[in-house]
Design a protein around this motif. Structure first.
Motif, mmCIF file in Angstrom:
data_model
loop_
_atom_site.group_PDB
_atom_site.id
_atom_site.type_symbol
_atom_site.label_atom_id
_atom_site.label_comp_id
_atom_site.label_asym_id
_atom_site.label_seq_id
_atom_site.Cartn_x
_atom_site.Cartn_y
_atom_site.Cartn_z
ATOM 1 N N TYR A 1 -5.967 -2.564 7.874
ATOM 2 C CA TYR A 1 -5.347 -3.265 6.740
ATOM 3 C C TYR A 1 -5.649 -4.760 6.770
ATOM 4 N N ASP B 1 0.886 -1.163 0.000
ATOM 5 C CA ASP B 1 0.000 0.000 0.000
ATOM 6 C C ASP B 1 0.924 1.212 0.000
ATOM 7 N N GLN C 1 -9.017 -5.093 5.212
ATOM 8 C CA GLN C 1 -8.952 -4.646 3.814
ATOM 9 C C GLN C 1 -8.248 -5.666 2.904
ATOM 10 N N TYR C 2 -7.204 -6.289 3.413
ATOM 11 C CA TYR C 2 -6.382 -7.167 2.565
ATOM 12 C C TYR C 2 -6.577 -8.652 2.860
#
Length: 475
Positions: free
Chosen positions: A116, A101, A119-120
């Motif tokens: 994160y 990122d 999100q990932y």
């Protein structure tokens, strides 16, 4: 032959990982003269036929075509990963196994773990599965991360949880770099303690390493070189350090020497899984023999000789001295003294031309000066790998499950409480969705419980050794 996958998370994790892959390639190059893809290479590398495009098939026999590391590189800032991809190792990493990122985690565990992580999540799981699919017999995931930053501690421990969910049968070995007391990240005690709770619950083995110890070891080596006491000269083309040849001064980065020590630790740890030996030690045996209680899985590591890590020509030290060094304070990778604390178990991984009799003789010699728990007086695990580190005759890695890790955890707890009592910087964490103040109280409670478990063991030290009663046999 089993395979292992390295997951390197955050700036520190990727810089250490870069050193590991560099040294691993040099080590295999020194042994594998014919350029044939063999079982030793398959443990950490794939052999890809790139003639038929990016997704070429793996080749299991024959010449090396294109080696690809069994690795997943994760960082929420692009800098370090981009640097690796522009460096000499760029072709070793699969471009589909990178997750980056741009904004970073701002030294905040909650950003790495909660934001994160969510999100990932799917992206990480997919890449982990694809990496696992390329393995015939996946045995171990190695996670390399730091405890003080945001991405390493937060996202690193999130990945650890994912591995337990997705691959519950595969061992999880975590190499965690702990911050020093003078760390420049003001929130590092928060990040470290929040990460410790996850390590307590989800790792099989943790190898804690302190920045301070690495710094002292590197300084010691530089003093030896500069003082000329050893009559040593810096080698121009060393295969052990971070870079080779006259370009060394241009390529060497500030933390390379420290990261090399961790890389050498991992090379020695996995040597038996990669090379032949008269007494091979599998990674599963380390977890099985060194971790008698599930939460007490922190293994103190020491490397010897230290000169293995330096660009110096030193006559190999006497073998017995090497074993003595492994138990001295100077060679520990955390600030600890295992000799004066209590051992639960100890593993010795020796490389080079060493006999089993040498190993047994030294264990018998050292045993009287070491304190083992009463119920595991013979708690030794040994491994002999016949392939030594590049350019050296032999080396030794000692892994001790020892109560000497307790002061490191107590100091971490004290630094956490100094901030937490004043609620300093807490708002940066509590404004993140899903982050409650209870996360902090649970984390410090988990650490306190761990310290208490070590205290209970320490309380038994020096007590009379009670042998369990045997069944009476009529004569």
């Amino acid at each position: 032959m089993t395979q292992s996958v390295v997951v390197q998370v955050g700036q520190c994790g990727n810089q250490v990982g870069c050193r590991f892959w560099d040294l691993a390639l040099r080590e295999h190059a020194a042994v594998n003269k014919k350029g044939i893809y063999d079982e030793a290479l398959s443990s950490f590398f794939r052999n890809v036929d790139t003639r038929s495009g990016e997704n070429g098939p793996d080749i299991y026999k024959g010449k090396i075509c294109s080696l690809k590391a069994r690795a997943l590189l994760i960082d929420m800032e692009e800098g370090v990963v981009n640097e690796i991809l522009q460096g000499p190792l760029k072709d070793v990493f699969d471009s589909k196994k990178l997750i980056t990122d741009v904004s970073g985690s701002g030294n905040n565990w909650a950003v790495g773990h909660k934001i994160y992580g969510c999100q990932y999540r799917e992206n990480i799981v997919e890449k982990l599965r694809k990496t696992a699919e390329h393995c015939d017999c996946l045995q171990c995931f190695f996670i390399i991360h730091s405890m003080g930053g945001g991405t390493g501690s937060g996202l690193g421990t999130f990945v650890l949880n994912l591995l337990e969910e997705e691959f519950p049968e595969v061992y999880r070995f975590v190499t965690s770099v702990y911050p020093s007391g003078e760390d420049d990240v003001i929130t590092s005690p928060y990040n470290s303690v929040l990460a410790m709770k996850e390590l307590n619950e989800h790792a099989d083995c943790v190898l804690p390493i302190e920045n301070e110890s690495l710094f002292e070891i590197v300084n010691k080596i530089h003093q030896m070189i500069n003082s000329g006491k050893l009559g040593s000269t810096v080698k121009q083309n060393s295969l052990v350090t971070s870079s080779a040849g006259s370009a060394k001064t241009l390529q060497e980065k500030p933390f390379d020497a420290m990261n090399n020590i961790i890389a050498n630790l991992l090379l020695n740890l996995t040597s038996s899984a990669r090379f032949e030996g008269s007494l091979n030690m599998d990674l599963s045996e380390i977890s099985m023999n060194l971790v008698p209680f599930p939460r007490l899985h922190y293994l103190v590591s020491s490397l010897t000789p230290l000169y293995t890590l330096a660009d110096v020509n030193v006559p190999s030290r006497r073998l017995d001295q090497m074993f003595s060094d492994a138990f001295s304070r100077d060679h520990q990778l955390i600030q600890a003294d295992p000799k004066h604390s209590l051992y639960l178990a100890c593993a010795l991984l020796v490389r080079g031309n060493v006999q089993v009799s040498d190993l047994r003789r030294n264990i018998e010699r050292l045993k009287p000066s070491l304190h083992f728990v009463s119920w595991n007086q013979e708690g030794w695990k040994t491994g002999l790998c016949s392939v030594p580190p590049v350019g050296h005759s032999h080396s030794l890695l000692a892994l001790a499950n020892n109560t000497c890790v307790k002061p490191t955890f107590i100091e971490l707890k004290d630094r956490f409480m100094k901030l937490y009592k004043k609620k300093a910087h807490l708002h940066h964490y509590l404004q993140i969705d899903g982050m409650e103040q209870s996360c902090f109280s649970e984390a410090i409670s988990s650490l306190s419980d761990l310290i208490e478990e070590y205290n209970e063991l320490d309380a038994t030290k020096g007590g009379p050794r009670i042998d369990p009663s045997r069944l009476k046999i009529a004569v």
